[in-house]
Design an enzyme around this catalytic site. Structure first.
Site, PDB file in Angstrom:
ATOM      1  N   ASP A 176      56.015  64.971  -0.215  1.00 46.25           N
ATOM      2  CA  ASP A 176      56.845  63.863  -0.699  1.00 46.25           C
ATOM      3  C   ASP A 176      56.737  62.632   0.212  1.00 46.25           C
ATOM      4  OD1 ASP A 176      58.900  62.755  -2.434  1.00 46.25           O
ATOM      5  OD2 ASP A 176      60.316  63.027  -0.794  1.00 46.25           O
TER       6      ASP A 176
ATOM      7  N   LYS B 253      57.178  46.979   2.088  1.00 49.16           N
ATOM      8  CA  LYS B 253      58.310  46.667   2.976  1.00 49.16           C
ATOM      9  C   LYS B 253      57.916  45.531   3.923  1.00 49.16           C
ATOM     10  CE  LYS B 253      60.425  51.258   2.783  1.00 49.16           C
ATOM     11  NZ  LYS B 253      61.787  51.147   2.288  1.00 49.16           N
TER      12      LYS B 253
ATOM     13  N   HIS C 225      53.710  58.004   2.377  1.00 45.49           N
ATOM     14  CA  HIS C 225      54.311  56.910   3.142  1.00 45.49           C
ATOM     15  C   HIS C 225      53.939  56.935   4.636  1.00 45.49           C
ATOM     16  CE1 HIS C 225      56.445  56.363  -0.513  1.00 45.49           C
ATOM     17  NE2 HIS C 225      57.440  57.201  -0.285  1.00 45.49           N
TER      18      HIS C 225
ATOM     19  N   ARG D 141      61.929  57.193 -24.311  1.00 39.52           N
ATOM     20  CA  ARG D 141      61.615  58.380 -25.111  1.00 39.52           C
ATOM     21  C   ARG D 141      62.773  58.680 -26.063  1.00 39.52           C
ATOM     22  NH1 ARG D 141      62.595  63.688 -23.019  1.00 39.52           N
ATOM     23  NH2 ARG D 141      63.211  62.545 -21.184  1.00 39.52           N
TER      24      ARG D 141
ATOM     25  N   GLU E 116      66.137  60.212   6.880  1.00 36.52           N
ATOM     26  CA  GLU E 116      67.098  59.874   5.825  1.00 36.52           C
ATOM     27  C   GLU E 116      68.380  60.653   6.061  1.00 36.52           C
ATOM     28  OE1 GLU E 116      65.298  59.214   1.725  1.00 36.52           O
ATOM     29  OE2 GLU E 116      64.092  60.837   2.526  1.00 36.52           O
TER      30      GLU E 116
ATOM     31  N   LYS F 213      65.306  64.943   5.488  1.00 30.04           N
ATOM     32  CA  LYS F 213      66.524  64.574   4.775  1.00 30.04           C
ATOM     33  C   LYS F 213      67.727  65.167   5.508  1.00 30.04           C
ATOM     34  CE  LYS F 213      64.559  63.868   0.235  1.00 30.04           C
ATOM     35  NZ  LYS F 213      64.513  62.402   0.218  1.00 30.04           N
TER      36      LYS F 213
HETATM   37  C1  BG6 Z   1      60.376  58.378  -2.035  1.00 29.90           C
HETATM   38  C2  BG6 Z   1      60.637  59.852  -1.863  1.00 29.90           C
HETATM   39  O1  BG6 Z   1      59.014  58.136  -2.217  1.00 29.90           O
HETATM   40  O2  BG6 Z   1      60.813  57.691  -0.867  1.00 29.90           O
HETATM   41  C3  BG6 Z   1      62.105  60.105  -1.609  1.00 29.90           C
HETATM   42  O3  BG6 Z   1      60.230  60.544  -3.035  1.00 29.90           O
HETATM   43  C4  BG6 Z   1      62.598  59.280  -0.455  1.00 29.90           C
HETATM   44  O4  BG6 Z   1      62.360  61.487  -1.379  1.00 29.90           O
HETATM   45  C5  BG6 Z   1      62.194  57.816  -0.627  1.00 29.90           C
HETATM   46  O5  BG6 Z   1      64.002  59.395  -0.411  1.00 29.90           O
HETATM   47  C6  BG6 Z   1      62.509  57.016   0.626  1.00 29.90           C
HETATM   48  O6  BG6 Z   1      62.293  55.657   0.364  1.00 29.90           O
HETATM   49  P1  BG6 Z   1      63.080  54.533   1.159  1.00 29.90           P
HETATM   50  O7  BG6 Z   1      62.472  53.247   0.720  1.00 29.90           O
HETATM   51  O8  BG6 Z   1      64.517  54.685   0.789  1.00 29.90           O
HETATM   52  O9  BG6 Z   1      62.840  54.829   2.596  1.00 29.90           O
END
Ligand code: BG6
Length: 478
Positions: free
Chosen positions: A224, A171, A229, A46, A205, A327
């Site tokens: 999120d 993964k 996931h 952009r 995390e 987190k």
């Molecule tokens: C993302 C989220 O989809 O996945 C993040 O938006 C998160 O908040 C991340 O940190 C984690 O991915 P990975 O592969 O590091 O486990």
């Protein structure tokens, strides 16, 4: 038009996703000779940016010592400035993609721009029936907004042209989970509520919200991580064996799992879910969520979720599946634990044994592995048993380099294989399950419980399992 010529166009090339994940993955594929010779990469930005400034950013993120290879990779990339609101800005792109038999457009941009870009691509003649579009979460904020995004995309594209990425499906350990389940006959008779006491899925995390507070504070951990996931992991674990490994056969089975999830009604959220937010701890300098730059004062966004899910179908009814993500937890660790039933008679219990019920632990990261814990006799006299792990270690030194999720998914996109990409029906089914939880929180749990940075989450998370007589297994199922 040249039959073999392909173009990969990345919108949002100077954004975080492109620089930290997409270009490094493309470079590694290129370095290993896995990128087709005839693939042109077009980076759309952009902001007007000189080639030199862009290359500097690429070099910074790719971390490659072999400058010859890096230069060769960079030479494949054409940088274009593009204002997506200006139709004329798409003409140079059209000139570049026109000779290609296949153009792939990767939208590494916010979803509110998906409709606009798709329209501009259409009007400028860049889209045809073979084009592919790759999009990534957040695909909506709730069911209604997810449908709006889908409507915008599908007004110009057919479902088979849309690649919705969930990078967890790329993964290695997740794909190995499918291999384990459907490439071995021994697990199938055990893979049901009658033989498994519970399943735990943890994606923990250690990092905080980082520079993404603007997105995260409007989103929270449920939207999120759980909506996408963790529910996708759950689908791979719980789906019926598909008849073929074709995209629709696999996605049909995953969809059935999502549709069979027992709803968590608003009045049940207090008993079945936990919301947390990280707070400073006396033993660490790390900031709490409310002190992070960009987080709204008094924010009630959750950075941790734990919940008890159940699947109402013949195979799984009655068995709890505990999901947990957060987190600033104790450590980075993504793991699935499948706790099998106890032996019916405890023959060895009285002889000093340490035995545990069998447990299958699938570690996604760090250090991908699958371990099956079985009891075996210890050396010496008497029948003393202790658990031993049968270990599939996917990170052994000396084995081939491990691919990242994005590398695998890129090759699938180029090959046109949709198996590991989500269908809109899956996204909608996931939102249909998540939306009532959010409503329940608004009514009954407006404030998240604080947990200390570096802990395993709020105490309510332990109580959630304690009510059923269980504890969270925090590392390799221990
Ligand atoms: C993302 C989220 O989809 O996945 C993040 O938006 C998160 O908040 C991340 O940190 C984690 O991915 P990975 O592969 O590091 O486990």
């Amino acid at each position: 038009m040249q039959e073999d010529r392909k173009a990969l166009v990345i919108f949002g090339s100077t954004g975080d996703l492109a620089l930290t994940k997409l270009f490094p993955a493309l470079f590694r594929l290129f370095n290993d000779g896995n990128i087709p010779e005839m693939l042109d990469i077009i980076a759309m930005s952009r902001q007007p940016l000189s080639d030199e400034a862009f290359i500097e950013q690429l070099v910074h993120h790719i971390h490659e010592a072999d400058t010859t290879q890096l230069q060769a990779f960079i030479a494949k990339i054409t940088l274009l400035t593009c204002d997506i609101h200006d139709r004329d800005s798409f003409q140079p792109l059209h000139a570049l993609v026109a000779p290609s038999a296949l153009a792939i457009y990767y939208y590494a941009i916010p979803p509110r721009l998906f409709g606009k870009v798709t329209d501009q691509l259409h009007v400028s003649g860049c889209l045809n029936d073979h084009s592919r579009v790759v999009v990534e979460k957040p695909l909506g904020h709730d069911l209604m907004s997810a449908r709006a995004i889908h409507d915008e995309l599908s007004s110009r594209l057919s479902e088979s042209q849309i690649f919705r990425i969930d990078h967890y499906l790329g993964k290695e350990a997740v794909q190995n989970l499918m291999a384990l389940r459907f490439g071995n006959a021994i697990f199938e008779p055990l893979w049901r509520a009658a033989r498994i006491r519970y399943i735990q899925i943890t994606v923990a995390e250690s990092v905080g919200v980082g520079d993404r507070a603007d997105y995260y504070d409007r989103t929270g951990a449920l939207r999120d991580m759980i909506q996408n996931h963790l529910l996708q992991l759950l689908c791979i674990l719980a789906m019926e064996p598909p008849a073929r490994l074709s995209p629709d056969a696999v996605r049909d089975e995953k969809l059935k799992v999502l549709q069979a999830l027992r709803p968590i009604e608003a009045h049940e959220v207090v008993r079945k879910t936990v919301r947390g937010q990280y707070a400073p701890s006396s033993s660490s300098e790390v900031l709490g969520y409310l002190q992070e730059r960009g987080v709204a004062g008094g924010s009630v966004t959750e950075t941790f979720v734990a919940l008890k899910a159940e699947i109402n179908n013949w195979r799984w009814a009655g068995m709890p599946i505990y999901l947990r993500t957060g987190k600033r937890l104790h450590s980075k660790c993504s793991e699935v634990v499948i706790q099998f039933s106890d032996v019916p008679i405890k023959l060895f219990e009285t002889s000093g044994s340490q035995m545990l019920s069998n447990r299958l632990v699938i570690r996604l990261q760090p250090h991908e592995s699958i371990k099956l814990f079985v009891n075996a006799k210890t050396s010496g006299r008497g029948m003393r048993l202790e658990p031993n792990a049968l270990n599939l270690d996917f990170c052994d030194e000396g084995k081939m380099r491990r691919w990242t999720a994005y590398e695998r998914l890129f090759l699938d996109i180029i090959a046109g294989d949709l198996t590991l990409f989500l269908r809109s029906s899956e996204i909608e089914a996931a939102w249909s399950w998540v939306d009532p939880i959010i409503e329940g929180w608004e009514q009954h749990m407006p404030n998240p419980e604080r947990y200390s940075v570096g802990s395993w989450g709020p105490s309510a998370s332990d109580q959630l399992l304690a009510r059923d007589g269980y504890i969270w297994l925090n590392s390799e199922g221990q």
